[in-house]
Design a protein around this motif. Structure first.
Motif, mmCIF file in Angstrom:
data_model
loop_
_atom_site.group_PDB
_atom_site.id
_atom_site.type_symbol
_atom_site.label_atom_id
_atom_site.label_comp_id
_atom_site.label_asym_id
_atom_site.label_seq_id
_atom_site.Cartn_x
_atom_site.Cartn_y
_atom_site.Cartn_z
ATOM 1 N N UNK A 1 -7.031 21.767 0.373
ATOM 2 C CA UNK A 1 -7.491 22.076 1.729
ATOM 3 C C UNK A 1 -6.515 21.675 2.812
ATOM 4 N N UNK A 2 -5.288 21.269 2.447
ATOM 5 C CA UNK A 2 -4.315 20.926 3.475
ATOM 6 C C UNK A 2 -3.368 19.818 3.051
ATOM 7 N N UNK A 3 -2.588 19.355 4.005
ATOM 8 C CA UNK A 3 -1.596 18.311 3.744
ATOM 9 C C UNK A 3 -2.125 16.957 4.198
ATOM 10 N N UNK A 4 -1.759 15.906 3.414
ATOM 11 C CA UNK A 4 -2.248 14.558 3.698
ATOM 12 C C UNK A 4 -1.115 13.544 3.568
ATOM 13 N N UNK A 5 -1.255 12.455 4.316
ATOM 14 C CA UNK A 5 -0.347 11.323 4.179
ATOM 15 C C UNK A 5 -1.178 10.098 3.821
ATOM 16 N N UNK A 6 -0.701 9.346 2.817
ATOM 17 C CA UNK A 6 -1.351 8.117 2.366
ATOM 18 C C UNK A 6 -0.444 6.939 2.726
ATOM 19 N N UNK A 7 -1.037 5.877 3.251
ATOM 20 C CA UNK A 7 -0.270 4.706 3.685
ATOM 21 C C UNK A 7 -0.844 3.464 3.005
ATOM 22 N N UNK A 8 0.034 2.658 2.403
ATOM 23 C CA UNK A 8 -0.437 1.471 1.683
ATOM 24 C C UNK A 8 0.353 0.228 2.101
ATOM 25 N N UNK A 9 -0.369 -0.866 2.283
ATOM 26 C CA UNK A 9 0.227 -2.157 2.611
ATOM 27 C C UNK A 9 0.723 -2.825 1.337
ATOM 28 N N UNK B 1 -14.286 3.586 6.581
ATOM 29 C CA UNK B 1 -13.488 2.528 7.195
ATOM 30 C C UNK B 1 -13.445 1.311 6.282
ATOM 31 N N UNK B 2 -12.301 0.640 6.252
ATOM 32 C CA UNK B 2 -12.169 -0.559 5.431
ATOM 33 C C UNK B 2 -12.965 -1.712 6.032
ATOM 34 N N UNK B 3 -13.534 -2.511 5.165
ATOM 35 C CA UNK B 3 -14.062 -3.794 5.596
ATOM 36 C C UNK B 3 -12.899 -4.776 5.569
ATOM 37 N N UNK B 4 -12.690 -5.451 6.671
ATOM 38 C CA UNK B 4 -11.538 -6.331 6.808
ATOM 39 C C UNK B 4 -11.990 -7.782 6.893
ATOM 40 N N UNK B 5 -11.297 -8.649 6.161
ATOM 41 C CA UNK B 5 -11.597 -10.071 6.233
ATOM 42 C C UNK B 5 -11.033 -10.647 7.533
ATOM 43 N N UNK C 1 -4.094 -5.788 3.392
ATOM 44 C CA UNK C 1 -3.325 -5.882 2.152
ATOM 45 C C UNK C 1 -4.211 -5.478 0.981
ATOM 46 N N UNK C 2 -3.564 -5.008 -0.063
ATOM 47 C CA UNK C 2 -4.301 -4.465 -1.194
ATOM 48 C C UNK C 2 -4.318 -5.434 -2.371
ATOM 49 N N UNK C 3 -5.357 -5.327 -3.192
ATOM 50 C CA UNK C 3 -5.447 -6.152 -4.398
ATOM 51 C C UNK C 3 -5.005 -5.291 -5.578
ATOM 52 N N UNK C 4 -3.776 -5.530 -6.026
ATOM 53 C CA UNK C 4 -3.192 -4.740 -7.114
ATOM 54 C C UNK C 4 -2.437 -5.671 -8.050
#
Length: 311
Positions: free
Chosen positions: A87-95, A180-184, A144-147
């Protein structure tokens, strides 16, 4: 170089010649985004619909013999990923990951996000993206992400999938996709701080009075630390044999601050004075205010005054 559309990424990738050197062959397909001497900052084509902009921070596959490189790890943790979906173009952004301070990633995001998307952060550890939407410029948290990556099994053992996803609209605006992210958020428990205010102030006044007489050289700090360690050992409290005041349990620090005759009161004061640089030369009101502010921050943490909650 800032890419504002998926097509621009593809065009730049196709126009960029792979790096060829004593370390890389053309088939390694190392295509830098900008300066060729910063080759780790590059574009990687995953498939015809997916291009990753890489900072070389996680799972770097730039060197074929790298034991820590892995293509999936690298793709999962790509700071910027462009995708053409049905359905279109997307950009993903990760910390970056939790418990890390990846300044190279922060800079990368500041350099290579689209013109109307900006990554920002402050000294309190908060990160966000400001993007131009149909409603004007809006701010979106980018926690920040948990990875976690298992290098032996070659797979992720933990991935919370935290990425900001934006649809790239034809008019140059961006639409946030997903919940929306839940942020600490960490703040001082004001009610608890109020209860301890007088005791914290009394501790400060006594420490300031004793400061000229306390030895906070390396040997002096070591002796004070030994006194604390031995006392804790005799009283069944486990503490490291190194480190500063924040290695001491909050409950014990509270006990010391509360009891005027506690045997560890002076040793603790010595550690506090050292950590806030309390014996520095005072030449202005600003110097005194700086010491006081450092003391408040240190004691807030040492006494367990901070509370963390999701918002």
């Amino acid at each position: 170089m800032r890419f504002n559309t998926f097509n621009q990424v593809v065009a730049w990738y196709e126009a960029t010649k792979p790096v060829v050197s004593k370390h890389h062959k053309a088939e390694d397909n190392i295509r830098p985004i900008g300066q060729r001497n910063r080759k780790w900052e590059r574009i990687r084509k995953v498939d015809a619909e997916t291009y990753c902009l890489l900072d070389g921070y996680y799972g770097n596959t730039m060197f074929a013999n790298s034991s820590r490189g892995d293509a999936q790890y690298e793709q999962d943790m790509a700071p910027i990923m462009w995708k053409r979906e049905a359905d279109g173009d997307y950009i993903y952004i990760r910390n970056g990951t939790k418990n890390s301070v990846p300044f190279s990633r922060f800079k990368f995001l500041q350099w290579y996000l689209p013109s109307d998307v900006a990554f920002q952060y402050n000294q309190q550890g908060k990160h966000w993206v400001r993007a131009k939407t149909s409603a004007g410029y809006e701010t979106f948290p980018l926690p920040k992400t948990h990875y976690l990556w298992d290098y032996t099994r070659k797979e992720a053992t933990k991935d919370d999938g935290r990425r900001l996803k934006f649809r790239v609209n034809e008019d140059g605006t961006f639409t946030r996709v997903g919940e929306a992210f839940k942020v600490e958020v960490t703040t001082v428990d004001k009610e608890l701080k109020k209860q301890w205010k007088e005791r914290i102030e009394a501790f400060y006044i006594q420490a300031a009075a004793l400061a000229p007489m306390l030895d906070i050289t390396w040997n002096g700090r070591h002796e004070y630390r030994q006194v604390i360690t031995e006392w804790c050992k005799d009283n069944g409290i486990d503490v490291p044999t190194y480190g500063g005041i924040n290695q001491i349990p909050n409950t014990l620090v509270r006990q010391i601050v509360e009891e005027a005759e506690h045997p560890l009161r002076v040793p603790l004061m010595a550690l506090v004075i050292d950590e806030i640089d309390g014996k520095r030369k005072i030449e202005s009101q600003n110097d005194l205010s700086s010491i006081r502010a450092s003391y408040n921050r240190l004691m807030n943490k040492a006494l367990g005054m901070y509370e963390t909650k999701e918002v």
